[in-house]
Design an enzyme around this catalytic site. Sequence first.
Site, PDB file in Angstrom:
ATOM      1  N   LYS A  22       0.844  -1.212   0.000  1.00  4.37           N
ATOM      2  CA  LYS A  22       0.000   0.000   0.000  1.00  4.37           C
ATOM      3  C   LYS A  22       0.869   1.248   0.000  1.00  4.37           C
ATOM      4  O   LYS A  22       0.672   2.159  -0.797  1.00  4.37           O
ATOM      5  CB  LYS A  22      -0.906  -0.001   1.247  1.00  4.37           C
ATOM      6  CG  LYS A  22      -1.546   1.349   1.538  1.00  4.37           C
ATOM      7  CD  LYS A  22      -2.424   1.318   2.777  1.00  4.37           C
ATOM      8  CE  LYS A  22      -1.747   1.592   4.094  1.00  4.37           C
ATOM      9  NZ  LYS A  22      -1.432   3.006   4.384  1.00  4.37           N
ATOM     10  N   ASN A  23       1.837   1.281   0.928  1.00  6.78           N
ATOM     11  CA  ASN A  23       2.605   2.521   1.104  1.00  6.78           C
ATOM     12  C   ASN A  23       3.647   2.754   0.014  1.00  6.78           C
ATOM     13  O   ASN A  23       4.270   3.813  -0.031  1.00  6.78           O
ATOM     14  CB  ASN A  23       3.241   2.557   2.500  1.00  6.78           C
ATOM     15  CG  ASN A  23       2.193   2.792   3.569  1.00  6.78           C
ATOM     16  OD1 ASN A  23       1.044   3.127   3.263  1.00  6.78           O
ATOM     17  ND2 ASN A  23       2.562   2.601   4.821  1.00  6.78           N
ATOM     18  N   ARG A  96      -4.447  10.475   4.741  1.00  6.06           N
ATOM     19  CA  ARG A  96      -3.393  11.490   4.835  1.00  6.06           C
ATOM     20  C   ARG A  96      -2.423  11.433   3.669  1.00  6.06           C
ATOM     21  O   ARG A  96      -1.829  12.436   3.299  1.00  6.06           O
ATOM     22  CB  ARG A  96      -2.605  11.304   6.118  1.00  6.06           C
ATOM     23  CG  ARG A  96      -3.409  11.389   7.359  1.00  6.06           C
ATOM     24  CD  ARG A  96      -2.508  11.247   8.549  1.00  6.06           C
ATOM     25  NE  ARG A  96      -1.450  12.237   8.499  1.00  6.06           N
ATOM     26  CZ  ARG A  96      -1.578  13.494   8.885  1.00  6.06           C
ATOM     27  NH1 ARG A  96      -2.713  13.913   9.375  1.00  6.06           N
ATOM     28  NH2 ARG A  96      -0.579  14.331   8.789  1.00  6.06           N
ATOM     29  N   CYS A 120      -4.896  13.071  13.586  1.00  4.17           N
ATOM     30  CA  CYS A 120      -5.178  11.698  13.199  1.00  4.17           C
ATOM     31  C   CYS A 120      -5.111  10.830  14.450  1.00  4.17           C
ATOM     32  O   CYS A 120      -4.556  11.240  15.475  1.00  4.17           O
ATOM     33  CB  CYS A 120      -4.164  11.345  12.134  1.00  4.17           C
ATOM     34  SG  CYS A 120      -3.478   9.743  12.106  1.00  4.17           S
ATOM     35  N   ARG A 125       0.843  14.498  13.449  1.00  3.39           N
ATOM     36  CA  ARG A 125       1.290  14.282  12.065  1.00  3.39           C
ATOM     37  C   ARG A 125       1.260  15.544  11.192  1.00  3.39           C
ATOM     38  O   ARG A 125       0.554  15.604  10.192  1.00  3.39           O
ATOM     39  CB  ARG A 125       0.492  13.149  11.420  1.00  3.39           C
ATOM     40  CG  ARG A 125       0.625  11.855  12.186  1.00  3.39           C
ATOM     41  CD  ARG A 125      -0.088  10.726  11.523  1.00  3.39           C
ATOM     42  NE  ARG A 125       0.601  10.196  10.360  1.00  3.39           N
ATOM     43  CZ  ARG A 125       0.107   9.248   9.576  1.00  3.39           C
ATOM     44  NH1 ARG A 125      -1.066   8.737   9.818  1.00  3.39           N
ATOM     45  NH2 ARG A 125       0.796   8.815   8.540  1.00  3.39           N
ATOM     46  N   ASP A 308       4.547   0.540  12.215  1.00  2.96           N
ATOM     47  CA  ASP A 308       3.348  -0.079  11.636  1.00  2.96           C
ATOM     48  C   ASP A 308       3.162  -1.537  12.069  1.00  2.96           C
ATOM     49  O   ASP A 308       2.165  -2.168  11.695  1.00  2.96           O
ATOM     50  CB  ASP A 308       3.374   0.002  10.104  1.00  2.96           C
ATOM     51  CG  ASP A 308       3.159   1.418   9.599  1.00  2.96           C
ATOM     52  OD1 ASP A 308       2.737   2.272  10.396  1.00  2.96           O
ATOM     53  OD2 ASP A 308       3.424   1.669   8.405  1.00  2.96           O
ATOM     54  N   ARG A 400      -8.750  -0.393   4.709  1.00  5.55           N
ATOM     55  CA  ARG A 400      -7.892   0.640   4.107  1.00  5.55           C
ATOM     56  C   ARG A 400      -6.547   0.052   3.697  1.00  5.55           C
ATOM     57  O   ARG A 400      -5.920   0.536   2.764  1.00  5.55           O
ATOM     58  CB  ARG A 400      -7.618   1.767   5.117  1.00  5.55           C
ATOM     59  CG  ARG A 400      -8.770   2.669   5.369  1.00  5.55           C
ATOM     60  CD  ARG A 400      -8.332   3.846   6.195  1.00  5.55           C
ATOM     61  NE  ARG A 400      -7.141   4.452   5.612  1.00  5.55           N
ATOM     62  CZ  ARG A 400      -6.304   5.251   6.244  1.00  5.55           C
ATOM     63  NH1 ARG A 400      -6.522   5.565   7.490  1.00  5.55           N
ATOM     64  NH2 ARG A 400      -5.259   5.756   5.645  1.00  5.55           N
TER      65      ARG A 400
HETATM   66  N1  EPU Z   1       6.632  14.646  10.959  1.00  5.27           N
HETATM   67  C1  EPU Z   1       6.708  15.976  11.275  1.00  5.27           C
HETATM   68  N2  EPU Z   1       6.627  16.891  10.271  1.00  5.27           N
HETATM   69  C2  EPU Z   1       6.477  16.532   8.968  1.00  5.27           C
HETATM   70  C3  EPU Z   1       6.396  15.153   8.643  1.00  5.27           C
HETATM   71  C4  EPU Z   1       6.478  14.244   9.676  1.00  5.27           C
HETATM   72  O1  EPU Z   1       6.864  16.344  12.444  1.00  5.27           O
HETATM   73  O2  EPU Z   1       6.415  17.412   8.109  1.00  5.27           O
HETATM   74  C5  EPU Z   1       6.754  13.636  12.033  1.00  5.27           C
HETATM   75  C6  EPU Z   1       5.482  12.795  12.227  1.00  5.27           C
HETATM   76  O3  EPU Z   1       4.519  13.446  13.000  1.00  5.27           O
HETATM   77  C7  EPU Z   1       6.045  11.541  12.866  1.00  5.27           C
HETATM   78  C8  EPU Z   1       7.412  11.395  12.192  1.00  5.27           C
HETATM   79  O4  EPU Z   1       7.708  12.671  11.643  1.00  5.27           O
HETATM   80  O5  EPU Z   1       6.210  11.737  14.235  1.00  5.27           O
HETATM   81  C9  EPU Z   1       7.491  10.372  11.089  1.00  5.27           C
HETATM   82  O6  EPU Z   1       6.342  10.446  10.269  1.00  5.27           O
HETATM   83  P1  EPU Z   1       6.390  10.211   8.703  1.00  5.27           P
HETATM   84  O7  EPU Z   1       6.286  11.526   8.020  1.00  5.27           O
HETATM   85  O8  EPU Z   1       7.533   9.336   8.342  1.00  5.27           O
HETATM   86  O9  EPU Z   1       5.024   9.437   8.471  1.00  5.27           O
HETATM   87  P2  EPU Z   1       4.160   9.494   7.154  1.00  5.27           P
HETATM   88  O10 EPU Z   1       5.036   9.696   5.998  1.00  5.27           O
HETATM   89  O11 EPU Z   1       3.014  10.405   7.350  1.00  5.27           O
HETATM   90  C10 EPU Z   1       4.307   6.950   6.560  1.00  5.27           C
HETATM   91  C11 EPU Z   1       3.357   5.810   6.361  1.00  5.27           C
HETATM   92  C12 EPU Z   1       2.752   5.431   7.709  1.00  5.27           C
HETATM   93  C13 EPU Z   1       3.893   5.012   8.633  1.00  5.27           C
HETATM   94  C14 EPU Z   1       4.924   6.150   8.741  1.00  5.27           C
HETATM   95  C15 EPU Z   1       6.146   5.785   9.561  1.00  5.27           C
HETATM   96  C16 EPU Z   1       2.575   6.148   4.098  1.00  5.27           C
HETATM   97  C17 EPU Z   1       1.473   6.507   3.184  1.00  5.27           C
HETATM   98  N3  EPU Z   1       2.321   6.215   5.409  1.00  5.27           N
HETATM   99  O12 EPU Z   1       3.558   8.028   7.113  1.00  5.27           O
HETATM  100  O13 EPU Z   1       1.899   4.310   7.480  1.00  5.27           O
HETATM  101  O14 EPU Z   1       3.391   4.723   9.916  1.00  5.27           O
HETATM  102  O15 EPU Z   1       5.366   6.541   7.428  1.00  5.27           O
HETATM  103  O16 EPU Z   1       6.774   4.672   9.036  1.00  5.27           O
HETATM  104  O17 EPU Z   1       3.651   5.773   3.655  1.00  5.27           O
HETATM  105  C18 EPU Z   1       0.113   2.839   7.918  1.00  5.27           C
HETATM  106  O18 EPU Z   1       0.338   2.286   6.836  1.00  5.27           O
HETATM  107  O19 EPU Z   1      -0.665   2.346   8.780  1.00  5.27           O
HETATM  108  C19 EPU Z   1       0.762   4.103   8.234  1.00  5.27           C
HETATM  109  C20 EPU Z   1       0.316   4.938   9.181  1.00  5.27           C
END
Ligand code: EPU
Length: 420
Positions: A22-23, A96, A120, A125, A308, A400
């Site tokens: 998915k991701n 998201r 969320c 996030r 995850d 999802r």
């Molecule tokens: N963060 C910030 N500012 C930003 C971006 C991120 O503070 O601008 C923080 C977040 O709040 C968090 C940390 O950085 O504390 C890491 O978050 P990240 O940005 O890596 O998460 P994401 O990209 O929103 C993806 C996956 C998530 C997975 C996370 C961590 C996708 C579509 N989603 O989210 O997947 O948990 O990386 O590995 O790739 C899931 O599949 O259930 C899921 C939530």
Amino acid sequence: MEKLRIKGGAPLKGTVTISGSKNASLPIMTAAILAEGKSVLRGVPALRDVKTMGALLAGMGARFAFEDSSDSSLAEIDTSGLNNPVAVYELVKTMRASVLVLGPLAAKHGRAKVSLPGGCAIGARPINMHLAGLEKMGASVELEGGYVLLKAKRLKGASIYFDVPTVTGTENLMMAAALAKGVTVLENAAREPEVIDLANTLVEMGAKIEGAGGSLIEIEGVDELKPFSHDVIPDRIETATFAVGAAITGGDILIKNVIPEHFDAVSIKLRETGAEVKKTPAGLKVKGRGRPESVNITTMPYPGFPTDVQAQFMALMCIAMGTSRINETVFENRFMHASELQRMGAEIEIQGGIATVKGVPALKGAEVMATDLRASASLVLAALAAKGESVVHRIYHLDRGYEQMEKKLLALGADVQRIS
Ligand code: EPU
């Protein structure tokens, strides 16, 4: 609302084939925006999030088609008619990952109106690092009425350092940089396999990218990219979920369509619990052996233990011999499953980002409520191991991110039924 009724106690046995990631699929789908014409992504899982991303692209004027047959599935995205670079709140609030359109729209169309995703169930996030990076590349960003309004001439290369490695942030800026003028350097970038799969797709489209999979990625922008035809990698989180399923039920399964290296941290921890995890030419064999040993985990960006899989591993630790300490360092509020597991008899204490789980000999079936995608997987696993019957409510969260979860579980001998 649909629910899953699960009668616990049957060990999972047999073979399961893992779906496409998915991701990895979601960012690759948005990469189609960077080119004009028809891109094809094979192996895409038939999931609610994939359909939401398709609807988002279709709302912008692209043509999205999804074909799903018993042995293959593919998504076609034709961006020739894309003329409305808007991502509305109604879709973004349900997923998201919609923010992944920002980078490609900025680079290819020079404008975007994308709803801010808001909070969320697993944490605040924010997307501040995505926006700061795009601004550094020359885009102007304003926030108005809950929307990000972005305008840009041709983006220019920049040096960008992430305070924490962000997966979708790295993906967004890598896509933006692919069409920017000059060289972009992303430091402290996310190293997840999904970032590598996106980079491979972009290179297939004509991008010049080096270092994806490491924490320093260098992208030399090109003037034009062509559509892609790509096979997505298997879903390592689904792999982990079924592996924990075998361990928690004392089962014995063969998991096919796996890249074992993507699963190393989880394999090591599962072995520490006493489960057998073996790489074989046919796939990954996982065998549970009685009550698991208690094991501590700390979630971290890849190659650390994935956040995850934290919820699923917690379900396993609920029936471990001894006490385990689960430290969640990626998201600040990712323990919503704990209070539902407690309703099944688990003994869990939460203090800040640390959950202390005192294993009990067995969980008991109960009615429980899913709060997010991985929390729902954790409850399903707990129910599979529990004595008696459970009903997991709000299963739309599971849909999802898990393709045909109950069909796959049924084929492994579980007693599962979807009810309305
Ligand atoms: N963060 C910030 N500012 C930003 C971006 C991120 O503070 O601008 C923080 C977040 O709040 C968090 C940390 O950085 O504390 C890491 O978050 P990240 O940005 O890596 O998460 P994401 O990209 O929103 C993806 C996956 C998530 C997975 C996370 C961590 C996708 C579509 N989603 O989210 O997947 O948990 O990386 O590995 O790739 C899931 O599949 O259930 C899921 C939530």
